[in-house]
Design a protein around this motif. Structure first.
Motif, PDB file in Angstrom:
ATOM      1  N   THR A  10       5.734   4.798   1.461  1.00  0.00           N
ATOM      2  CA  THR A  10       5.472   6.153   1.011  1.00  0.00           C
ATOM      3  C   THR A  10       6.683   6.641   0.234  1.00  0.00           C
ATOM      4  N   ASP A  24       1.580  11.562   5.928  1.00  0.00           N
ATOM      5  CA  ASP A  24       0.856  11.611   7.209  1.00  0.00           C
ATOM      6  C   ASP A  24       0.095  10.323   7.517  1.00  0.00           C
ATOM      7  N   PRO A  25      -0.673   9.760   6.574  1.00  0.00           N
ATOM      8  CA  PRO A  25      -1.299   8.459   6.861  1.00  0.00           C
ATOM      9  C   PRO A  25      -0.273   7.348   7.094  1.00  0.00           C
ATOM     10  N   PHE A  26       0.883   7.441   6.414  1.00  0.00           N
ATOM     11  CA  PHE A  26       1.950   6.464   6.625  1.00  0.00           C
ATOM     12  C   PHE A  26       2.413   6.491   8.079  1.00  0.00           C
ATOM     13  N   ILE A  56       3.534  -1.345   4.246  1.00  0.00           N
ATOM     14  CA  ILE A  56       3.124  -0.010   3.819  1.00  0.00           C
ATOM     15  C   ILE A  56       4.349   0.713   3.292  1.00  0.00           C
ATOM     16  N   GLU A  66      -0.220   4.994  10.381  1.00  0.00           N
ATOM     17  CA  GLU A  66      -0.241   3.533  10.247  1.00  0.00           C
ATOM     18  C   GLU A  66       1.001   2.917  10.890  1.00  0.00           C
ATOM     19  N   VAL A  83       0.836  -1.183   0.000  1.00  0.00           N
ATOM     20  CA  VAL A  83       0.000   0.000   0.000  1.00  0.00           C
ATOM     21  C   VAL A  83       0.880   1.246   0.000  1.00  0.00           C
ATOM     22  N   VAL A  84       0.726   2.115  -1.018  1.00  0.00           N
ATOM     23  CA  VAL A  84       1.483   3.360  -1.078  1.00  0.00           C
ATOM     24  C   VAL A  84       0.614   4.465  -0.487  1.00  0.00           C
ATOM     25  N   LEU A  85       1.127   5.089   0.569  1.00  0.00           N
ATOM     26  CA  LEU A  85       0.371   6.107   1.287  1.00  0.00           C
ATOM     27  C   LEU A  85       1.050   7.460   1.202  1.00  0.00           C
ATOM     28  N   GLN A  86       0.304   8.493   1.516  1.00  0.00           N
ATOM     29  CA  GLN A  86       0.880   9.825   1.707  1.00  0.00           C
ATOM     30  C   GLN A  86       1.649   9.818   3.023  1.00  0.00           C
TER      31      GLN A  86
END
Length: 132
Positions: A68, A7-9, A66, A12, A2-5
């Motif tokens: 980013t 802040d959500p990274f 995860i 998590e 999952v590639v996140l931005q």
């Protein structure tokens, strides 16, 4: 994966650390990446275009992965936030056992008896350079 931005990274990642406080580990890796395939990179180099490299940050707890991607501008802000997350979850680490400095220095002060040197037994072989 999952590639996140960023802040959500981080949020998590915080939840991963919280899940693994009793048992488990979290692995975080950082590396430079252009986020492009080799063929496209070669074409860009041939044209003389500049390649913007990003920092790829991945984290896993063995069950969930995860990641980013950060630009150079985002990296300093992310690093400060990441350091805060790490400091908040360092309490789960085991403390290293250290020897007391006082005890170690007392042991050094006590003189130890050196073992006596053994006398060499006379050898029956004569050296090549001596004459009798």
């Amino acid at each position: 994966m999952v590639v996140l931005q960023p802040d959500p990274f981080l949020s998590e990642l915080t939840s991963m650390y919280e899940r693994s406080t009793e048992k488990g580990s979290v692995w975080v890796t950082m590396k430079r990446s252009s986020m492009k395939c080799q063929a496209r990179l070669k074409k860009m180099a041939a044209k003389g275009e500049a390649v913007e490299y990003r920092c790829l940050v991945r984290a896993t707890d063995g069950k969930k992965n995860i990641c980013t991607a950060l630009s150079a501008k985002e990296y300093l802000k992310f690093q400060a936030s990441y350091a805060t997350v790490l400091k908040a979850h360092m309490h789960a680490l085991k403390k290293r056992e250290r020897k007391d400095k006082k005890k170690a220095s007392e042991v050094e002060k006590i003189p130890e008896k050196a073992p006596k040197k053994q006398k060499k037994a006379p050898s029956s072989k004569k050296s090549a350079g001596s004459k009798s």
